[in-house]
Design an enzyme around this catalytic site. Structure first.
Site, PDB file in Angstrom:
ATOM      1  N   GLY A  89      -4.935  -2.000   4.856  1.00 46.50           N
ATOM      2  CA  GLY A  89      -3.941  -1.330   5.295  1.00 46.50           C
ATOM      3  C   GLY A  89      -2.628  -1.371   4.489  1.00 46.50           C
ATOM      4  O   GLY A  89      -3.290  -2.037   3.587  1.00 46.50           O
ATOM      5  N   LEU A  90      -1.743  -1.769   5.163  1.00 46.72           N
ATOM      6  CA  LEU A  90      -0.525  -2.486   4.586  1.00 46.72           C
ATOM      7  C   LEU A  90       0.465  -1.405   3.579  1.00 46.72           C
ATOM      8  O   LEU A  90       0.792  -1.623   2.462  1.00 46.72           O
ATOM      9  CB  LEU A  90       0.088  -3.516   3.962  1.00 46.72           C
ATOM     10  CG  LEU A  90      -0.426  -5.285   5.155  1.00 46.72           C
ATOM     11  CD1 LEU A  90      -1.011  -6.038   4.014  1.00 46.72           C
ATOM     12  CD2 LEU A  90       0.593  -4.728   5.866  1.00 46.72           C
ATOM     13  N   CYS A  91      -0.272  -0.023   4.002  1.00 44.89           N
ATOM     14  CA  CYS A  91       0.356   0.891   2.826  1.00 44.89           C
ATOM     15  C   CYS A  91       1.213   2.412   3.323  1.00 44.89           C
ATOM     16  O   CYS A  91       0.619   3.671   3.020  1.00 44.89           O
ATOM     17  CB  CYS A  91      -0.838   1.615   2.502  1.00 44.89           C
ATOM     18  SG  CYS A  91      -2.041   1.796   3.152  1.00 44.89           S
ATOM     19  N   GLY A  92       1.450   2.148   4.671  1.00 42.30           N
ATOM     20  CA  GLY A  92       2.103   2.790   5.281  1.00 42.30           C
ATOM     21  C   GLY A  92       1.202   4.058   6.090  1.00 42.30           C
ATOM     22  O   GLY A  92       0.455   3.804   6.782  1.00 42.30           O
ATOM     23  N   PHE A 251       2.110   4.510  -2.381  1.00 41.44           N
ATOM     24  CA  PHE A 251       2.437   4.116  -0.755  1.00 41.44           C
ATOM     25  C   PHE A 251       2.862   2.537  -0.319  1.00 41.44           C
ATOM     26  O   PHE A 251       3.477   2.473   0.387  1.00 41.44           O
ATOM     27  CB  PHE A 251       2.035   5.135   0.408  1.00 41.44           C
ATOM     28  CG  PHE A 251       1.077   5.966   0.557  1.00 41.44           C
ATOM     29  CD1 PHE A 251       2.214   6.554   1.761  1.00 41.44           C
ATOM     30  CD2 PHE A 251       0.988   7.155  -0.566  1.00 41.44           C
ATOM     31  CE1 PHE A 251       2.309   7.966   2.335  1.00 41.44           C
ATOM     32  CE2 PHE A 251       0.916   8.714   0.194  1.00 41.44           C
ATOM     33  CZ  PHE A 251       1.734   8.895   1.343  1.00 41.44           C
TER      34      PHE A 251
END
Length: 321
Positions: A89-92, A251
């Site tokens: 995760g942590l990609c908007g 992203f």
């Protein structure tokens, strides 16, 4: 109370500062990986274009009707969606865009009375779709940030087997296409059969072949086409994986930059709140000191007055009944 609030705010500031260091490091790492991902996308273009040209020339030579990759099915009853997301995760909104597009296609198929199967690529897609009870095929994960050609070959072989065995009638790719560092878009591209992509170019390619001379194939065009089409599918899957990887890094860079900016703003606000708490604490201490000094001064005046009038307490009446 003010001292306790100051300690709490100081601890929060230290925590946000530590988070800011992490997000800043992740932003820099993603920025450096974007360049490498762009280079890999550009390096894969010549091979993809060349194999596409060869397949077009072969298909214009009369081998279209004999290849199951190009003939297609008279009726599409089951569609396979290859949803390409990230492993982390942590990609908007990168994963959300692909998953929403996939869900939209699935709902449209169900409304039309058709079946579907989803091949999740990336842990985020598999976890999301499995939790919601969608019909899933084999999952592929562990290579979203740096995919290799072997990963594309594995995915291509699996979906081709699904198509050739009749389990699905059509295969489509759902991924994020990398346009530039600031622009990416979620696209839905047909993968198998390939007739829809090549039919429009067959007439032009056949005319160009006649103008430039006839091609002689050894062995026959059908044999060459049957050998090249699986490689063509792998090339398209590999191009989609590379585009998805570059988009993921773009992203993540934007998401981590936004997180770093928010952390800086939060630190600024917490520092202001802590400074106000310190000022309140200092003001309270000054008022206590002044009040104590005034109390001591009032006590000394009372002692002087009582000594002058010979009274124990000048403010208390000494008349007794």
């Amino acid at each position: 109370m003010a001292g306790g609030q100051e300690r709490i705010l100081r601890g929060r500031i230290r925590s946000v500062q530590a988070t800011k260091k992490i997000t800043r490091a992740m932003e820099l790492i993603a920025g450096s990986r974007i360049v490498k991902a762009q280079q890999r996308v550009a390096a894969a273009v010549p091979y993809s274009e060349k194999i596409t040209d060869v397949v077009k020339h072969l298909s214009s030579g009369g081998a279209v009707g004999n290849s199951p990759f190009l003939a297609g099915r008279p009726e599409v009853k089951t569609t396979c969606y290859v949803a390409i997301t990230a492993d982390r995760g942590l990609c908007g909104g990168y994963n959300t865009g692909v998953l929403r597009a996939t869900e939209g296609e699935i709902k449209a198929d169900l409304a039309a009375g058709k079946n579907y199967i989803v091949v999740p690529v990336g842990r985020k897609a598999e976890g999301y779709l499995r939790f919601r009870g969608y019909n899933l095929g084999q999952g592929f994960a562990g290579f979203s940030d740096a995919p290799g050609h072997s990963n594309a070959a594995e995915i291509g072989k699996y979906v081709v087997d699904l198509f050739l065995t009749g389990q699905v009638d059509k295969v489509e790719l759902v991924y994020t296409r990398f346009v530039s560092a600031g622009t990416q878009e979620v696209v839905l591209r047909p993968l198998v059969p390939l007739g829809g992509d090549l039919t429009a170019a067959q007439a032009n390619d056949h005319g160009a072949a006649e103008a430039g001379g006839d091609y002689e194939y050894e062995p026959d065009p059908e044999g060459i086409l049957d050998t090249l089409l699986p490689r063509y599918v792998e090339a398209r899957v590999y191009a989609a994986l590379l585009n998805a990887a570059a988009s993921e890094h773009a992203f993540r860079q934007r998401a981590m930059k936004s997180a770093t900016d928010n952390a800086e703003e939060l630190i600024k606000n917490l520092s202001r709140t802590m400074n106000r708490a310190r000022q309140d604490s200092i003001t309270t201490e000054i008022m206590e000191i002044v009040g104590g000094a005034e109390a001591l001064s009032s006590g000394e005046d009372a002692i002087v007055i009582s000594s002058v009038f010979g009274m124990e307490n000048p403010f208390v009446s000494s008349d007794r009944v």
